[in-house]
Design an enzyme around this catalytic site. Structure first.
Site, PDB file in Angstrom:
ATOM      1  N   MET A   1      11.276  24.034   2.915  1.00 24.15           N
ATOM      2  CA  MET A   1      10.507  23.225   1.965  1.00 24.15           C
ATOM      3  C   MET A   1      11.410  22.399   1.048  1.00 24.15           C
ATOM      4  O   MET A   1      11.127  21.240   0.767  1.00 24.15           O
ATOM      5  CB  MET A   1       9.588  24.128   1.126  1.00 24.15           C
ATOM      6  CG  MET A   1       8.672  23.332   0.204  1.00 24.15           C
ATOM      7  SD  MET A   1       7.624  24.363  -0.832  1.00 24.15           S
ATOM      8  CE  MET A   1       6.555  25.110   0.359  1.00 24.15           C
TER       9      MET A   1
ATOM     10  N   LYS B   1       0.842  -1.204   0.000  1.00 21.18           N
ATOM     11  CA  LYS B   1       0.000   0.000   0.000  1.00 21.18           C
ATOM     12  C   LYS B   1       0.876   1.251   0.000  1.00 21.18           C
ATOM     13  O   LYS B   1       2.064   1.188   0.350  1.00 21.18           O
ATOM     14  CB  LYS B   1      -0.898  -0.015   1.235  1.00 21.18           C
ATOM     15  CG  LYS B   1      -0.142   0.055   2.552  1.00 21.18           C
ATOM     16  CD  LYS B   1      -1.054  -0.239   3.742  1.00 21.18           C
ATOM     17  CE  LYS B   1      -0.273  -0.214   5.043  1.00 21.18           C
ATOM     18  NZ  LYS B   1      -1.086  -0.700   6.178  1.00 21.18           N
TER      19      LYS B   1
ATOM     20  N   TYR C   1      15.611  29.639   8.294  1.00 23.49           N
ATOM     21  CA  TYR C   1      14.495  30.439   8.800  1.00 23.49           C
ATOM     22  C   TYR C   1      14.413  30.441  10.317  1.00 23.49           C
ATOM     23  O   TYR C   1      14.499  29.390  10.946  1.00 23.49           O
ATOM     24  CB  TYR C   1      13.172  29.890   8.256  1.00 23.49           C
ATOM     25  CG  TYR C   1      12.989  30.009   6.768  1.00 23.49           C
ATOM     26  CD1 TYR C   1      13.228  31.211   6.097  1.00 23.49           C
ATOM     27  CD2 TYR C   1      12.560  28.913   6.030  1.00 23.49           C
ATOM     28  CE1 TYR C   1      13.043  31.307   4.725  1.00 23.49           C
ATOM     29  CE2 TYR C   1      12.368  29.003   4.660  1.00 23.49           C
ATOM     30  CZ  TYR C   1      12.618  30.205   4.010  1.00 23.49           C
ATOM     31  OH  TYR C   1      12.441  30.296   2.663  1.00 23.49           O
TER      32      TYR C   1
ATOM     33  N   ARG D   1     -10.865  -0.200  14.890  1.00 19.51           N
ATOM     34  CA  ARG D   1     -10.804   0.592  13.655  1.00 19.51           C
ATOM     35  C   ARG D   1     -11.823  -0.046  12.719  1.00 19.51           C
ATOM     36  O   ARG D   1     -13.009  -0.039  13.049  1.00 19.51           O
ATOM     37  CB  ARG D   1      -9.354   0.551  13.135  1.00 19.51           C
ATOM     38  CG  ARG D   1      -8.879   1.851  12.582  1.00 19.51           C
ATOM     39  CD  ARG D   1      -7.378   1.857  12.346  1.00 19.51           C
ATOM     40  NE  ARG D   1      -6.913   0.850  11.397  1.00 19.51           N
ATOM     41  CZ  ARG D   1      -5.657   0.731  10.993  1.00 19.51           C
ATOM     42  NH1 ARG D   1      -4.728   1.540  11.466  1.00 19.51           N
ATOM     43  NH2 ARG D   1      -5.304  -0.186  10.129  1.00 19.51           N
TER      44      ARG D   1
HETATM   45  C1  LIG Z   1      -0.401  -1.810   6.781  1.00 22.42           C
HETATM   46  C2  LIG Z   1      -1.051  -3.052   7.166  1.00 22.42           C
HETATM   47  C3  LIG Z   1      -0.297  -4.227   7.372  1.00 22.42           C
HETATM   48  C4  LIG Z   1       1.199  -4.259   7.372  1.00 22.42           C
HETATM   49  O1  LIG Z   1       1.683  -3.746   8.589  1.00 22.42           O
HETATM   50  P1  LIG Z   1       3.241  -3.760   8.907  1.00 22.42           P
HETATM   51  O2  LIG Z   1       3.325  -3.376  10.331  1.00 22.42           O
HETATM   52  O3  LIG Z   1       3.844  -2.742   7.998  1.00 22.42           O
HETATM   53  O4  LIG Z   1       3.697  -5.125   8.620  1.00 22.42           O
HETATM   54  C5  LIG Z   1      -0.999  -5.403   7.612  1.00 22.42           C
HETATM   55  N1  LIG Z   1      -2.336  -5.412   7.658  1.00 22.42           N
HETATM   56  C6  LIG Z   1      -3.074  -4.307   7.493  1.00 22.42           C
HETATM   57  C7  LIG Z   1      -4.546  -4.382   7.581  1.00 22.42           C
HETATM   58  C8  LIG Z   1      -2.467  -3.089   7.246  1.00 22.42           C
HETATM   59  O5  LIG Z   1      -3.205  -1.989   7.083  1.00 22.42           O
END
Ligand SMILES: *Cc1c(COP(=O)(O)O)cnc(C)c1O
Length: 424
Positions: free
Chosen positions: A328, A44, A280, A145
């Site tokens: 930036m 992802k 800055y 969640r």
């Molecule tokens: C991002 C994610 C993972 C992977 O998590 P890591 O800690 O990076 O291994 C696994 N399952 C779900 C649902 C996630 O959102």
């Protein structure tokens, strides 16, 4: 998406080198740690900033039989562009109403369903397409969640999914959940979540669910809790060679090697007198005559502004520290009088075995986690792939783990259609 496969020949302002050989080795290491389970490489968010397509291909070459994304768009993009063999499964879990269910079914994705609205939408899409959807039911075992709550909600979702399965509209391919505190080994919620997961899986199986895969482990659970592996482990950060947290251990403790190295060319070196304000707000004042080096990356490139005054950089063989604020597009380091040439290499982070800092060092400097450091490296930084390997993916024989009942047609679950709740 950043698949700039340029060779590191042209002088580049900055580049993120992605070592696909290290990624493949990490996948093999993780598979050896979870020998009874299939491996899902979580890619992802553009593979945590490493580039989804090349990383997905490399992970599959090294034995990942599943790929995971958050959004359906990410998953559809992989199916369209990554050139993966047919057997590779892609799962996505972050759906909102009106999502591309039809496209997902046509692209043979596994979709996660946490509640009734999603089940209704996927069933409607399956009817419209005339193909069954691959559905993985997600249980909330305590993360709070997404996922379906235990009890009546789970009973209703499982019953309705079984009903749709017996109508040929979907296959329940997975039962799954996600852990809240796996990066804090020994946290009591881990045992509690695993116990509730077993219960919710057992309930679904008693009702007649025959899922191919049951899974709950992310990287920290994969590394520290073999009793969490079930049929599949979903590893993200560990695939990129980074430890989920210092409490879990260092990446080297597990034989993992960081995949991304962030490098820049020093844009300017100049001598300045003592008492000179830097960047800055003048939060750094030179303590005496010194040399300053200008590093041409800033928060637009993902360098955390919270690392102002703290971020480490290897320049001229020594660790330097961000002097004053990260801007930036650039920041400054105090070179302590060293006379370097413009164009010298600055290594912000890498594998750590050539004296350079790691993403974990930056996380500590910025008060965050290494996940955020690599994932936020911006699109203005080209990704340069090294150790790309053969480029051809050997034919994949998807491993079937878990209890698949051949020829199972869901015929013993007709009760799911009219029973909304468990009878017990
Ligand atoms: C991002 C994610 C993972 C992977 O998590 P890591 O800690 O990076 O291994 C696994 N399952 C779900 C649902 C996630 O959102």
């Amino acid at each position: 998406m950043n698949e700039t496969a340029t060779q590191p020949t042209a002088p580049l302002r900055a580049r993120a080198e992605i070592d696909l050989g290290a990624l493949r080795a990490n996948v093999r290491t993780l598979r050896a740690l979870a020998p009874g389970a299939a491996l899902m490489a979580v890619v992802k968010s553009d593979a945590y900033g490493h580039g989804a397509v090349p990383c997905a291909r490399a992970a599959v070459e090294a034995g990942a039989s599943w790929l995971g994304t958050a959004t359906p768009e990410e998953a559809l993009d992989l199916r369209a562009r990554a050139g993966l063999p047919d057997g590779v499964r892609i799962m996505c879990w972050l759906w909102t109403p009106g999502g591309p269910w039809r496209e997902a079914i046509e692209a043979d994705l596994d979709v996660s369903v946490s509640g009734m609205w999603a089940l209704e939408e996927v069933v409607a899409a399956a009817r419209a397409v005339g193909l069954p959807a691959r559905v993985q039911l997600k249980a909330d075992t305590g993360l709070g969640r997404s996922g379906c709550q235990p009890g009546d909600d789970w009973a209703e979702l499982v019953g309705a999914a079984l009903c749709a399965e017996s109508d040929g509209l979907l296959r329940i391919t997975g039962l799954w959940s996600h852990l809240a505190c796996a990066d804090e080994p020994g946290h009591p919620s881990i045992d509690a979540q695993l116990a509730l997961f077993r219960e919710m899986v057992a309930y679904a199986e008693e009702r007649g669910v025959r899922a191919e895969v049951r899974h709950i482990a992310n990287s920290p659970a994969t590394l520290t809790r073999s009793d969490s592996h079930f049929d599949l482990v979903r590893t993200g950060i560990a695939v990129y060679g980074i430890s989920p947290s210092p409490e879990v251990g260092s990446s080297a403790d597990f034989g993992l090697r960081p995949v991304m190295s962030l490098k820049a060319s020093v844009a300017l070196v100049k001598q300045v007198p003592g008492g000179h304000g830097v960047s800055y707000g003048h939060h750094y004042i030179t303590p005496g005559v010194t040399t300053l080096g200008l590093i041409p990356v800033g928060y637009a490139d993902g360098i955390p502004r919270h690392a102002s005054g703290t971020g480490p950089v290897l320049v001229g063989g020594k660790w330097r520290t961000v002097a004053g604020r990260v801007a930036m597009d650039q920041f400054v380091v105090d070179l302590g009088g060293d006379e370097l040439e413009a164009g010298a290499e600055a290594v912000l982070f890498g594998a750590g075995d050539h004296g350079e800092p790691t993403a974990e060092d930056w996380a500590q400097a910025a008060g965050t986690i290494a996940y955020e450091i690599v994932t936020r490296i911006g699109t203005r930084v080209p990704r340069v792939y090294v150790n790309e390997g053969v480029g051809e993916i050997a034919e994949i024989v998807p491993e079937v783990v878990g209890e698949v009942i051949p020829g199972y047609e869901g015929d013993d679950v007709a009760q799911g259609c009219d029973v909304k709740r468990s009878g017990t």
